[in-house]
Design a protein around this motif. Structure first.
Motif, PDB file in Angstrom:
ATOM      1  N   HIS A  60      42.832 -22.176  27.303  1.00 15.42           N
ATOM      2  CA  HIS A  60      41.547 -22.962  27.036  1.00 15.42           C
ATOM      3  C   HIS A  60      40.354 -22.506  27.506  1.00 15.42           C
ATOM      4  N   PHE A  61      39.178 -22.916  27.023  1.00 19.86           N
ATOM      5  CA  PHE A  61      37.891 -22.278  27.548  1.00 19.86           C
ATOM      6  C   PHE A  61      37.203 -23.570  27.724  1.00 19.86           C
ATOM      7  N   GLY A  62      37.106 -23.981  28.891  1.00 26.50           N
ATOM      8  CA  GLY A  62      36.383 -25.146  29.436  1.00 26.50           C
ATOM      9  C   GLY A  62      37.164 -26.560  28.414  1.00 26.50           C
ATOM     10  N   THR A  63      36.649 -27.174  27.740  1.00 29.71           N
ATOM     11  CA  THR A  63      37.190 -28.378  27.093  1.00 29.71           C
ATOM     12  C   THR A  63      37.771 -27.695  25.508  1.00 29.71           C
ATOM     13  N   VAL A  64      37.336 -26.505  25.334  1.00 35.05           N
ATOM     14  CA  VAL A  64      38.090 -26.088  24.099  1.00 35.05           C
ATOM     15  C   VAL A  64      39.308 -25.562  23.948  1.00 35.05           C
ATOM     16  N   ARG A  65      40.476 -25.973  23.428  1.00 38.98           N
ATOM     17  CA  ARG A  65      41.714 -25.488  23.414  1.00 38.98           C
ATOM     18  C   ARG A  65      42.008 -24.407  22.195  1.00 38.98           C
ATOM     19  N   ALA A  66      41.347 -23.405  22.549  1.00 37.25           N
ATOM     20  CA  ALA A  66      41.499 -22.183  21.583  1.00 37.25           C
ATOM     21  C   ALA A  66      42.735 -22.090  21.117  1.00 37.25           C
ATOM     22  N   VAL A  67      43.764 -21.942  22.010  1.00 34.70           N
ATOM     23  CA  VAL A  67      45.188 -21.805  21.952  1.00 34.70           C
ATOM     24  C   VAL A  67      45.913 -22.834  22.480  1.00 34.70           C
ATOM     25  N   GLY A 125      44.844 -18.810   9.335  1.00 35.82           N
ATOM     26  CA  GLY A 125      44.033 -19.920   9.847  1.00 35.82           C
ATOM     27  C   GLY A 125      42.614 -19.896   9.546  1.00 35.82           C
ATOM     28  N   PRO A 126      41.961 -21.030   9.554  1.00 33.51           N
ATOM     29  CA  PRO A 126      40.544 -21.110   9.198  1.00 33.51           C
ATOM     30  C   PRO A 126      39.700 -20.614  10.472  1.00 33.51           C
ATOM     31  N   SER A 127      38.433 -20.413  10.234  1.00 34.49           N
ATOM     32  CA  SER A 127      37.702 -20.033  11.316  1.00 34.49           C
ATOM     33  C   SER A 127      37.771 -21.089  12.420  1.00 34.49           C
ATOM     34  N   GLY A 128      37.876 -20.239  13.651  1.00 36.02           N
ATOM     35  CA  GLY A 128      38.146 -21.320  14.873  1.00 36.02           C
ATOM     36  C   GLY A 128      39.335 -21.780  15.284  1.00 36.02           C
ATOM     37  N   SER A 129      40.490 -21.326  14.587  1.00 38.63           N
ATOM     38  CA  SER A 129      41.776 -21.922  14.647  1.00 38.63           C
ATOM     39  C   SER A 129      42.583 -21.327  15.825  1.00 38.63           C
ATOM     40  N   GLY A 130      41.902 -20.347  16.314  1.00 35.99           N
ATOM     41  CA  GLY A 130      42.624 -19.793  17.388  1.00 35.99           C
ATOM     42  C   GLY A 130      43.386 -18.274  17.233  1.00 35.99           C
ATOM     43  N   LYS A 131      43.211 -17.871  16.021  1.00 35.04           N
ATOM     44  CA  LYS A 131      44.154 -16.566  15.518  1.00 35.04           C
ATOM     45  C   LYS A 131      43.714 -15.221  16.589  1.00 35.04           C
ATOM     46  N   THR A 132      42.167 -15.191  16.844  1.00 29.88           N
ATOM     47  CA  THR A 132      41.681 -13.801  17.368  1.00 29.88           C
ATOM     48  C   THR A 132      42.095 -14.239  18.791  1.00 29.88           C
ATOM     49  N   THR A 133      42.062 -15.261  19.267  1.00 28.38           N
ATOM     50  CA  THR A 133      42.215 -15.579  21.002  1.00 28.38           C
ATOM     51  C   THR A 133      44.053 -15.175  21.074  1.00 28.38           C
ATOM     52  N   CYS A 134      44.973 -15.632  19.970  1.00 24.07           N
ATOM     53  CA  CYS A 134      46.310 -15.153  20.101  1.00 24.07           C
ATOM     54  C   CYS A 134      46.500 -13.317  20.324  1.00 24.07           C
ATOM     55  N   ASP A 143      42.620  -7.213  13.626  1.00 23.84           N
ATOM     56  CA  ASP A 143      41.932  -8.397  13.558  1.00 23.84           C
ATOM     57  C   ASP A 143      41.064  -8.401  12.381  1.00 23.84           C
ATOM     58  N   GLU A 144      41.667  -9.022  11.195  1.00 22.57           N
ATOM     59  CA  GLU A 144      40.810  -9.255   9.911  1.00 22.57           C
ATOM     60  C   GLU A 144      40.553  -7.674   9.547  1.00 22.57           C
ATOM     61  N   PRO A 145      41.670  -6.827   9.422  1.00 23.34           N
ATOM     62  CA  PRO A 145      41.314  -5.399   8.967  1.00 23.34           C
ATOM     63  C   PRO A 145      40.473  -5.088   7.856  1.00 23.34           C
TER      64      PRO A 145
END
Ligand code: ATP
Length: 329
Positions: free
Chosen positions: A13-20, A37-46, A159-161
């Motif tokens: 989590h980043f503050g209130t954002v549940r990235a993963v 997944g779509p943009s902002g869905s947590g892939k890069t964070t994983c 990452d999005e190679p």
């Protein structure tokens, strides 16, 4: 068998954002695994969690059976190919590729030898003396790949190679990445928002939405048997039929997916009216309004195409309707 990468109820989590958000996942050794997944869905964070650039807020990550929590990024048997390649512009291709070896304290002759091998692997022998600015986008991508592979990771993170490449090059590189992975036999984990790319390259796919995994499965499982309306829509733009419509058609009250290419126009049980046509080359997409839903129909080239405003009957084989009884998203 011990998983190459294992997430047990991992959240970041980043503050209130549940990235993963509470992700549980096992990636097997030697798999070509896509995080889709779509943009902002947590892939890069994983991916960053696997690399060790991020720490979980809760949950546990293990790599080849060992708890990775206390392991810094450079001690993990993983390496990352970044989306923007992150090459050093002032260094030659060879020095870029050999950079990690230099940091690790390898001698010059050994660095040259290993960098040469890695460049050969990505078909760039003879380019070692150039600067990154003297290369095409596809060649830079290969340098980034060689730079990661020279460190002999057991897991390669991508990452999005292919994100920066044009369509033709992208398709060529998809094949090359796949055969490189087969040749090396190491685990590839790659992030993409392109469902076609995920379907064509991967052994298995985890479909992400809002930090959570909606479904994990082989390409044909997520394509033909989506477990949630989100997966049906995101992976291949399937029609999602609302529960009341499915009840009328089958007796079961749950959402269902119906592939646009499974629908035929002519004989059928459902009436509708054509609202738009889009010519796609090998097929024509026809949007049809029915009493309960607007459906997409994909007519392969050669089939008669109706006109906008025509009344049509829609049909499909019984097994094409996939009822999502356990839909949760
Ligand atoms: P994209 O395809 O656009 O890269 P993604 O699926 O990889 O998206 P992430 O980059 O993992 O998504 O981001 C997931 C969510 O977490 C987003 O809402 C993002 O804004 C947020 N996020 C990521 N990193 C941070 C950070 N360092 N600080 C705050 N929020 C962040």
């Amino acid at each position: 068998m011990t998983a190459a990468v294992s997430f047990k109820s991992v959240s970041r989590h980043f503050g209130t954002v549940r990235a993963v958000d509470n992700v549980t996942l096992d990636i097997a050794e030697g798999e070509f695994f896509a995080l889709l997944g779509p943009s902002g869905s947590g892939k890069t964070t994983c991916l960053r969690l696997i690399a060790g650039f991020e720490q979980p807020t809760s949950g546990r990550i293990s790599i080849f059976g060992e708890d990775a929590t206390a392991t810094p990024p450079y001690r993990r048997p993983v390496n990352t190919v970044f989306q923007d390649y992150a090459l050093f512009p002032h260094l030659s291709v060879e020095d870029n590729v050999a950079y990690g070896l230099m940091i690790a304290g390898q001698g010059k002759a050994e660095r040259r030898r290993q960098a040469g091998e890695a460049l050969e692997l990505v078909a760039l022998s003879g380019f070692g003396g150039r600067k990154p600015s003297e290369l095409s986008g596809g060649q830079r991508q290969r340098v980034a790949l060689a730079r990661a592979l020279v460190m002999k990771p057991k897991v390669l993170l991508l990452d999005e190679p292919l994100g920066a490449l044009d369509l033709k090059l992208r398709e060529a590189m998809q094949g090359e990445l796949k055969s490189l992975q087969r040749q090396l036999g190491i685990t590839f984990v790659f992030v993409t928002h392109d469902q076609g790319e995920a379907l064509s390259m991967s052994d298995r796919i985890a479909v992400f939405n809002e930090g959570r995994i909606q479904q994990t499965g082989s390409p044909s499982e997520v394509y033909d048997r989506p477990e949630t309306p989100f997966v049906a829509d995101f992976v291949g733009s399937s029609n999602v039929l609302p529960p009341e419509m499915v009840r009328e058609l089958t007796g079961t009250s749950a959402p269902a997916s119906l592939r646009p290419e499974a629908i035929t126009l002519g004989e059928g049980t459902l009436s509708g009216k054509v609202v738009s046509l889009s010519f796609l080359g090998a097929a024509t997409r026809v949007e049809v309004d029915t009493a309960r839903a607007r459906l997409n129909v994909l007519l392969p080239k050669g089939r008669p195409v109706p006109a906008v405003g025509d009344a049509v009957m829609l049909g499909w084989p019984a097994d094409a309707l996939h009822v999502m009884e356990h839909a949760h998203g």
